[in-house]
Design a protein around this motif. Sequence first.
Motif, PDB file in Angstrom:
ATOM      1  N   LYS A 172       9.389  15.104   5.318  1.00 55.81           N
ATOM      2  CA  LYS A 172      10.099  14.754   4.084  1.00 55.81           C
ATOM      3  C   LYS A 172      10.572  13.305   4.122  1.00 55.81           C
ATOM      4  CE  LYS A 172      12.493  17.775   1.038  1.00 55.81           C
ATOM      5  NZ  LYS A 172      11.248  18.336   0.563  1.00 55.81           N
ATOM      6  N   LYS A 173      11.061  12.922   5.283  1.00 55.80           N
ATOM      7  CA  LYS A 173      11.555  11.559   5.449  1.00 55.80           C
ATOM      8  C   LYS A 173      10.432  10.534   5.296  1.00 55.80           C
ATOM      9  CE  LYS A 173      15.123   9.504   8.249  1.00 55.80           C
ATOM     10  NZ  LYS A 173      15.999   9.797   9.379  1.00 55.80           N
ATOM     11  N   LEU A 174       9.276  10.833   5.874  1.00 61.21           N
ATOM     12  CA  LEU A 174       8.130   9.919   5.730  1.00 61.21           C
ATOM     13  C   LEU A 174       7.802   9.716   4.253  1.00 61.21           C
ATOM     14  CD1 LEU A 174       5.563  11.056   8.471  1.00 61.21           C
ATOM     15  CD2 LEU A 174       6.950   8.972   8.468  1.00 61.21           C
ATOM     16  N   ASP A 175       7.906  10.803   3.504  1.00 61.18           N
ATOM     17  CA  ASP A 175       7.641  10.734   2.074  1.00 61.18           C
ATOM     18  C   ASP A 175       8.679   9.850   1.384  1.00 61.18           C
ATOM     19  OD1 ASP A 175       6.203  11.395  -0.220  1.00 61.18           O
ATOM     20  OD2 ASP A 175       7.623  13.003  -0.721  1.00 61.18           O
ATOM     21  N   GLU A 176       9.948  10.035   1.734  1.00 60.68           N
ATOM     22  CA  GLU A 176      11.012   9.207   1.144  1.00 60.68           C
ATOM     23  C   GLU A 176      10.855   7.734   1.511  1.00 60.68           C
ATOM     24  OE1 GLU A 176      13.996  12.978   1.484  1.00 60.68           O
ATOM     25  OE2 GLU A 176      14.490  11.182   2.680  1.00 60.68           O
ATOM     26  N   MET A 177      10.316   7.495   2.698  1.00 63.52           N
ATOM     27  CA  MET A 177      10.087   6.111   3.117  1.00 63.52           C
ATOM     28  C   MET A 177       8.811   5.543   2.509  1.00 63.52           C
ATOM     29  SD  MET A 177      11.056   6.560   7.149  1.00 63.52           S
ATOM     30  CE  MET A 177      10.745   4.879   7.733  1.00 63.52           C
ATOM     31  N   ASN A 178       8.175   6.340   1.659  1.00 61.56           N
ATOM     32  CA  ASN A 178       6.969   5.907   0.969  1.00 61.56           C
ATOM     33  C   ASN A 178       5.808   5.690   1.942  1.00 61.56           C
ATOM     34  OD1 ASN A 178       5.715   5.477  -1.407  1.00 61.56           O
ATOM     35  ND2 ASN A 178       6.351   3.349  -1.631  1.00 61.56           N
ATOM     36  N   LEU A 179       5.772   6.465   3.008  1.00 57.63           N
ATOM     37  CA  LEU A 179       4.740   6.299   4.024  1.00 57.63           C
ATOM     38  C   LEU A 179       3.682   7.393   3.951  1.00 57.63           C
ATOM     39  CD1 LEU A 179       6.958   5.183   7.030  1.00 57.63           C
ATOM     40  CD2 LEU A 179       5.424   3.775   5.652  1.00 57.63           C
ATOM     41  N   ARG A 341      10.911   9.594  22.337  1.00 54.90           N
ATOM     42  CA  ARG A 341      11.482  10.696  23.114  1.00 54.90           C
ATOM     43  C   ARG A 341      11.546  11.952  22.246  1.00 54.90           C
ATOM     44  NH1 ARG A 341      13.949   8.049  27.627  1.00 54.90           N
ATOM     45  NH2 ARG A 341      12.545   6.278  27.892  1.00 54.90           N
ATOM     46  N   ASP A 342      11.860  11.728  20.967  1.00 62.22           N
ATOM     47  CA  ASP A 342      11.809  12.817  19.989  1.00 62.22           C
ATOM     48  C   ASP A 342      11.603  12.171  18.615  1.00 62.22           C
ATOM     49  OD1 ASP A 342      14.320  11.824  19.216  1.00 62.22           O
ATOM     50  OD2 ASP A 342      15.370  13.266  20.488  1.00 62.22           O
ATOM     51  N   LEU A 343      11.555  12.977  17.568  1.00 56.65           N
ATOM     52  CA  LEU A 343      11.273  12.420  16.241  1.00 56.65           C
ATOM     53  C   LEU A 343      12.382  11.462  15.788  1.00 56.65           C
ATOM     54  CD1 LEU A 343       9.700  15.605  14.635  1.00 56.65           C
ATOM     55  CD2 LEU A 343       8.562  13.386  14.853  1.00 56.65           C
ATOM     56  N   ASP A 344      13.649  11.810  16.068  1.00 54.71           N
ATOM     57  CA  ASP A 344      14.751  10.914  15.691  1.00 54.71           C
ATOM     58  C   ASP A 344      14.589   9.540  16.321  1.00 54.71           C
ATOM     59  OD1 ASP A 344      16.030  12.705  14.084  1.00 54.71           O
ATOM     60  OD2 ASP A 344      17.335  13.487  15.677  1.00 54.71           O
ATOM     61  N   ASP A 345      14.205   9.543  17.585  1.00 56.75           N
ATOM     62  CA  ASP A 345      14.019   8.291  18.314  1.00 56.75           C
ATOM     63  C   ASP A 345      12.971   7.412  17.610  1.00 56.75           C
ATOM     64  OD1 ASP A 345      14.110   6.410  20.432  1.00 56.75           O
ATOM     65  OD2 ASP A 345      12.404   7.401  21.401  1.00 56.75           O
ATOM     66  N   GLU A 351      12.564   2.550  11.008  1.00 53.18           N
ATOM     67  CA  GLU A 351      13.203   2.384   9.692  1.00 53.18           C
ATOM     68  C   GLU A 351      13.525   0.923   9.435  1.00 53.18           C
ATOM     69  OE1 GLU A 351      16.064   5.731   9.868  1.00 53.18           O
ATOM     70  OE2 GLU A 351      15.424   6.115   7.797  1.00 53.18           O
ATOM     71  N   GLY A 352      13.125   0.443   8.285  1.00 51.93           N
ATOM     72  CA  GLY A 352      13.352  -0.952   7.933  1.00 51.93           C
ATOM     73  C   GLY A 352      12.366  -1.918   8.570  1.00 51.93           C
ATOM     74  N   GLN A 353      11.486  -1.428   9.423  1.00 54.64           N
ATOM     75  CA  GLN A 353      10.540  -2.289  10.142  1.00 54.64           C
ATOM     76  C   GLN A 353       9.116  -2.183   9.624  1.00 54.64           C
ATOM     77  OE1 GLN A 353      11.679  -4.227  12.816  1.00 54.64           O
ATOM     78  NE2 GLN A 353      13.699  -3.429  12.305  1.00 54.64           N
ATOM     79  N   VAL A 354       8.774  -1.089   8.977  1.00 52.27           N
ATOM     80  CA  VAL A 354       7.370  -0.876   8.632  1.00 52.27           C
ATOM     81  C   VAL A 354       6.966  -1.561   7.333  1.00 52.27           C
ATOM     82  CG1 VAL A 354       6.815   1.212   9.927  1.00 52.27           C
ATOM     83  CG2 VAL A 354       8.019   1.403   7.766  1.00 52.27           C
ATOM     84  N   ILE A 355       5.731  -2.033   7.353  1.00 57.78           N
ATOM     85  CA  ILE A 355       5.118  -2.667   6.188  1.00 57.78           C
ATOM     86  C   ILE A 355       4.106  -1.639   5.684  1.00 57.78           C
ATOM     87  CG2 ILE A 355       3.800  -4.691   5.419  1.00 57.78           C
ATOM     88  CD1 ILE A 355       4.507  -5.788   8.374  1.00 57.78           C
ATOM     89  N   THR A 356       4.163  -1.277   4.405  1.00 55.75           N
ATOM     90  CA  THR A 356       3.275  -0.189   3.942  1.00 55.75           C
ATOM     91  C   THR A 356       1.816  -0.637   3.833  1.00 55.75           C
ATOM     92  OG1 THR A 356       3.955  -0.698   1.697  1.00 55.75           O
ATOM     93  CG2 THR A 356       5.016   1.183   2.758  1.00 55.75           C
ATOM     94  N   GLN A 357       1.569  -1.945   3.833  1.00 57.42           N
ATOM     95  CA  GLN A 357       0.188  -2.428   3.718  1.00 57.42           C
ATOM     96  C   GLN A 357      -0.388  -2.745   5.097  1.00 57.42           C
ATOM     97  OE1 GLN A 357      -1.371  -2.876   0.592  1.00 57.42           O
ATOM     98  NE2 GLN A 357      -3.235  -3.195   1.786  1.00 57.42           N
ATOM     99  N   VAL A 358      -1.483  -2.093   5.455  1.00 61.43           N
ATOM    100  CA  VAL A 358      -2.146  -2.403   6.734  1.00 61.43           C
ATOM    101  C   VAL A 358      -2.969  -3.681   6.537  1.00 61.43           C
ATOM    102  CG1 VAL A 358      -3.821  -1.587   8.442  1.00 61.43           C
ATOM    103  CG2 VAL A 358      -2.294   0.042   7.324  1.00 61.43           C
TER     104      VAL A 358
END
Length: 361
Positions: A172-179, A341-345, A351-358
């Motif tokens: 769900k979070k990935l979706d909210e992050m538009n990923l 280490r886990d998904l939270d990690d 968060e805030g680091q990813v660029i949606t365009q490869v």
Amino acid sequence: MKNFTITGGEKTPFLTWYTEGLKEKFSTEGYEFCEEPVDDIRIVFNVIEQEKPRPFRRKAQATFVVSILEKNEEPENIFETAYPYLIRSLANHLIFIVNNKEKTDVYFITPEQGFYKLSYQSEEKDFFQKIYERLEPVASAQLVIDNHFANNLDQNLWNGNNITQKMYASGKKLDEMNLLPAPFPLDKYLSSRDMRQLKKLYGIGGLSYGNLSSRHDDKSFWMSASGVNKANMRVIGQDILYINGYNPKKNAMEISVPPRISPKRASVDAIEHWMIYKEHPKVGAIVHIHAWMDGITATEINYPCGTIQLAETVADLVRRADDPSRAVIGLKNHGLTITGRDLDDIFERIEGQVITQVPSA
Ligand SMILES: [Zn+2]
């Protein structure tokens, strides 16, 4: 067997020159040219037409089909125009040639939405060498996509556990992050016969992009299934699969599912996640997205998803990372594989680091 053929529709003078160039280059490099495709042919160059892009129908999973399409004018959005041709011709790769008077641009498009370009200036000597270097490793990579299902999942896990709940929240979070880009509407472009062939030979249930997994114990992990909506993963055996290991004899992923369920296939990247979990006990979760981050190490060759070569290359880069349990690996023209280490990690770090365009390279 290293062999190849060239098939398909009528060729323009440019396409005749181009396919002759491919033929000569692949022959020089030790590939045997077949006038007619044999059942276990390795590489097929299939010239397709705009109005009716006819698929080449494989007899073997190992056959790698490269569709070739020539256009004389540059479409407004090349990727959006080209991608459906890759799908409609059931190809593993599309060479999309835009040929106008001034110059020729040759675009390479992959099912993972990879997209890169080589320009051709006339008299250029090493043009086919460049194409060969790009294409051959990709075409000769070995797919690991078989699944072996057993109805032996522990009853306590039929409805999942705290790990699969976390995966649901993370999807769900990935979706909210538009990923999570919208899955490609395969059925809009393909007949049911073609869909069946796609499922059988590529092992995909649908083209949706990205996946995530989380360790269960030292031998097994949970992973999103192929083609499912990662924003809503609820059903064990269908949205989320319990993966036990890899069976080298059957060349298949071993999956435990609850009884009375028609399971979905594992994500094609399951082999890669399995290799990483096995080697690094501290890795607790892995996320793969079609996005990018600055300053990361990336693979050199864009091997297709679900191949041993992609899995080994990524596993190798994870091994060489400062901390393999917290690595961010770039997959050229494709996306990122992130360990944690886990998904939270993982989410805290991206968060805030990813660029949606490869970036295309
Ligand atoms: Zn991918």
